[in-house]
Motif scaffolding. Structure first.
Motif, PDB file in Angstrom:
ATOM      1  N   ARG A   1       0.835  -1.208   0.000  1.00 38.62           N
ATOM      2  CA  ARG A   1       0.000   0.000   0.000  1.00 38.62           C
ATOM      3  C   ARG A   1       0.868   1.255   0.000  1.00 38.62           C
ATOM      4  O   ARG A   1       0.580   2.231  -0.711  1.00 38.62           O
ATOM      5  CB  ARG A   1      -0.920  -0.001   1.216  1.00 38.62           C
ATOM      6  N   SER A   2       1.929   1.254   0.793  1.00 35.73           N
ATOM      7  CA  SER A   2       2.819   2.407   0.851  1.00 35.73           C
ATOM      8  C   SER A   2       3.485   2.655  -0.497  1.00 35.73           C
ATOM      9  O   SER A   2       3.634   3.806  -0.934  1.00 35.73           O
ATOM     10  CB  SER A   2       3.872   2.186   1.938  1.00 35.73           C
ATOM     11  N   LEU A   3       3.881   1.572  -1.175  1.00 30.63           N
ATOM     12  CA  LEU A   3       4.538   1.709  -2.473  1.00 30.63           C
ATOM     13  C   LEU A   3       3.576   2.268  -3.522  1.00 30.63           C
ATOM     14  O   LEU A   3       3.923   3.196  -4.269  1.00 30.63           O
ATOM     15  CB  LEU A   3       5.081   0.356  -2.920  1.00 30.63           C
ATOM     16  N   ILE A   4       2.359   1.749  -3.580  1.00 31.80           N
ATOM     17  CA  ILE A   4       1.384   2.239  -4.552  1.00 31.80           C
ATOM     18  C   ILE A   4       1.008   3.690  -4.250  1.00 31.80           C
ATOM     19  O   ILE A   4       0.791   4.501  -5.163  1.00 31.80           O
ATOM     20  CB  ILE A   4       0.136   1.343  -4.569  1.00 31.80           C
ATOM     21  N   SER A   5       0.955   4.042  -2.978  1.00 29.71           N
ATOM     22  CA  SER A   5       0.676   5.428  -2.605  1.00 29.71           C
ATOM     23  C   SER A   5       1.767   6.355  -3.130  1.00 29.71           C
ATOM     24  O   SER A   5       1.486   7.456  -3.629  1.00 29.71           O
ATOM     25  CB  SER A   5       0.550   5.546  -1.089  1.00 29.71           C
ATOM     26  N   SER A   6       3.020   5.919  -3.043  1.00 29.90           N
ATOM     27  CA  SER A   6       4.129   6.726  -3.570  1.00 29.90           C
ATOM     28  C   SER A   6       4.035   6.865  -5.087  1.00 29.90           C
ATOM     29  O   SER A   6       4.292   7.940  -5.644  1.00 29.90           O
ATOM     30  CB  SER A   6       5.467   6.088  -3.185  1.00 29.90           C
TER      31      SER A   6
END
Length: 645
Positions: free
Chosen positions: A225-230
């Motif tokens: 989730r953190s990666l896709i948010s970035s």
């Protein structure tokens, strides 16, 4: 029969009518970056039958991977390609990036201009599924070396450091910037951070379009989730087109996408806004159940279940209905209308766009900068790993105690003749085989990284292989010098400086030859185990057949005698024999049996003219090594870039 609507089935009057409404001013600049995929189909060849029939006897089957796929994306959008395994997600990215190995029909447009391989390499960055990073470098060093390869040759150190610091901040890597990447043995940064480093490498060139193949593969839900948010922030805030493939994202990730492309068996089932997908499928009678992740439901809906024949036929029919419904839908027609409308600008306008593309295209790093960057990166990586550089320097020396203990100090009696022959044979066989072992252990990570960077158009196989040769030369010289010095003087070979120089020079060449031979094999085969076996077989059989130490070449079958002329071990064996036995005095026993009074008698019997051909043989050994290096370059060029995951 299934019916589909292609771009050429749309009425021309309707298209021209829409085109007249647009602003086709030639001086009008492109405000946004656009990426369009129009009716792309992709066909690959497969050979059917057992492998032992070879490439010529097996039947060729044409497999349709993609069929009439159309998409339209603008800057500031993040688009996800969903679908089950084997649906064609990665193949679609390969077609967009001009990396497809099969037959591609249809068009891919960048800013309404047909996207060639050169344009794709310049404005598009492709992040593949697996991370190919050198484990002993830090995050900052990895990005710094990549920047030196990717940024123009006139970029200063300050520009490079500024760019590296920028992408570190963008990808949230500030806390691990000076931590090592790590590998399977020595742990480093986490898997999610490695993914971010891989993406950061591609961002160094400030690409307009970022393609990612399964970026969340192997990551936990929070890290994914953190990666896709970035990535979403990168698209929305920096105005980039982010296109990624993903299997079945969790609901929080699904909501971050601006557009969704759902593919099944190479055909588009849905392409449009994320907030419209539930309504679209509800209108088709497939309402997403409450409290169910839409991505899970729709991917399952568009997949073929192969548990048994009845279920497979039922789900296959459903997929056909879904793909047919989409191809005749307003969503699909609007996408095709938009692409055709944009790409029908007058020729003068296209020429202006071409001029802008050529003007703004960044220049690649020069040959010498790429060469020394690769050399510095290889050297730093090996020196950070104590096991690697100790192996390179001292692995060959591990054979010295066995040789010295087994033979001791050679005398000059008749039995020493056999001992000298065995020592010379081992001296010609051990160095190349040990070098092959070193190459198998240390070359594959460099080769895989080369495949990634060469596919990005950063440098050529010649540059990479020349950097590798320069990298191994100091280790080869040091390792062969230690081996030669101890073996030569401890065993008591001819105590003359000139003979020692000849001996150590040949050991160095054979050590170098063995590593280049293994690199050649690893250019043809990806499997290191297969490369080890093949290299060992080639080296051992060549030494047995052509060295002359185990069997006189003149006593072999004629075919082996002819093959020996094309074998480096024939000339190496003659050099070692002439160097040791010429002017060597031997003692005879008192029992009256036949003996060799000196080494020249043995030479005349087994290696006639070896002394006179010493210079020729050294030129031959050098020529074989040079020719082998040229063959390595040719093999890497012919092999091309394999499609690594």
């Amino acid at each position: 029969m299934e019916t589909t609507t292609s771009a050429f089935d749309i009425p021309v009057n309707y298209i021209l009518g829409r085109c007249t409404l647009g602003n086709w001013d030639d001086d009008d600049e492109q405000a946004d970056t656009t990426l369009s995929v129009l009716n792309v189909s992709y066909v690959v060849k497969e050979r059917v039958g057992p492998w032992w029939k070879g490439a010529c006897l097996r039947r060729i089957k044409h497999k349709i991977v993609l069929r009439d796929v159309s998409m339209h994306m603008k800057s500031g959008q993040i688009t996800a390609i969903l679908g089950g395994s084997g649906s064609g997600k990665t193949s679609l990215l390969d077609c967009i990036a001009s990396r497809a190995s099969g037959t591609v029909s249809g068009k891919v447009y960048y800013n309404n201009m047909e996207c060639t391989k050169d344009i794709a390499q310049t404005f598009t960055s492709y992040v593949m599924q697996a991370d190919r990073l050198l484990p002993n470098l830090t995050v900052r060093e990895t990005l710094r070396y990549s920047a030196q390869l990717r940024l123009p040759g006139h970029a200063s150190k300050f520009d490079i450091e500024e760019k590296v610091s920028k992408v570190i901040i963008e990808m949230g890597l500030r806390n691990v910037a000076d931590s090592r990447i790590g590998g399977s043995i020595v742990r480093g940064i986490s898997g999610g951070e490695k993914r971010r480093v891989t993406i950061a490498i591609q961002l160094l060139q400030n690409p307009k379009i970022l393609l990612l193949d399964e970026p969340t593969s192997g990551l936990d839900s929070f890290t994914a989730r953190s990666l896709i948010s970035s990535l979403a922030s990168l698209a929305h805030n920096n105005g980039k087109i982010v296109l990624l493939t993903i299997h079945q994202p969790r609901s929080e990730i699904f909501k971050m996408f601006d557009q969704i492309a759902l593919i099944s068996r190479g055909q588009m089932v849905y392409f449009g806004r994320t907030d419209q997908i539930v309504t679209y499928f509800s209108d088709l009678g497939h309402r997403c159940p409450t409290y169910t992740n839409p991505s899970d439901y729709f991917v399952d809906l568009a997949s073929v279940d192969r548990r048994n024949t009845e279920i497979q036929e039922e789900t296959s029919e459903r997929v056909k209905e879904l793909s047919s419904a989409y191809s005749n839908s307003t969503l699909h027609k609007d996408v095709v209308y938009q692409i055709i409308e944009d790409t029908m600008k007058p020729t003068t306008g296209r020429q202006l766009i071409t001029q802008k593309i050529n003007y703004y295209r960044p220049q690649k790093s020069g040959f010498f900068r790429s060469l020394f960057t690769l050399l510095g990166r290889m050297t730093l990586n090996v020196f950070r790993d104590r096991t690697s550089y100790i192996s390179r320097i001292f692995l060959l020396s591990l054979f010295v105690p066995f040789i010295c203990v087994f033979l001791g100090h050679l005398g000059k009696n008749q039995t020493s003749l056999q001992d000298r022959i065995g020592l010379l044979y081992q001296s010609s066989q051990v160095p190349p085989y040990v070098a092959a072992l070193n190459a198998v252990g240390l070359f594959p990570p460099l080769r895989d990284l080369y495949y990634r960077e060469c596919s990005d158009g950063l440098y050529s196989p010649t540059t990479f292989l020349l950097a590798y040769v320069l990298h191994i030369l100091p280790f080869t010289i040091l390792s062969s010098s230690i081996f030669s010095s101890v073996v030569y003087w401890v065993t008591g070979l001819q105590p003359m400086t000139q003979n020692f120089v000849h001996f150590s020079s040949l050991i160095f060449v054979m050590h170098f030859f063995g590593e280049i031979m293994c690199v050649l094999v690893m250019g043809a085969f990806m499997n290191p185990v297969l490369a080890t076996s093949t290299s060992g077989l080639i080296l051992s059989s060549s030494g047995l057949m052509a060295s002359g130490f185990l069997r006189n070449v003149d006593k072999m079958l004629p075919i082996f005698q002819w093959l020996a002329w094309g074998n480096i071990f024939k000339y190496a064996g003659e050099i070692l024999a002439a160097n040791e036995f010429h002017n060597l005095e031997l003692t005879c026993g008192k029992n009256g049996t036949f003996c060799f009074p000196d080494g020249d008698t043995y030479l005349n019997l087994v290696y006639p003219d070896a002394v006179e051909n010493m210079t020729r043989n050294f030129w031959a050994v050098g020529g074989f090594t040079t020719a082998l290096f040229i063959c390595v370059i040719v093999v890497f060029k012919l092999r091309g870039i394999p499609n690594l995951s």
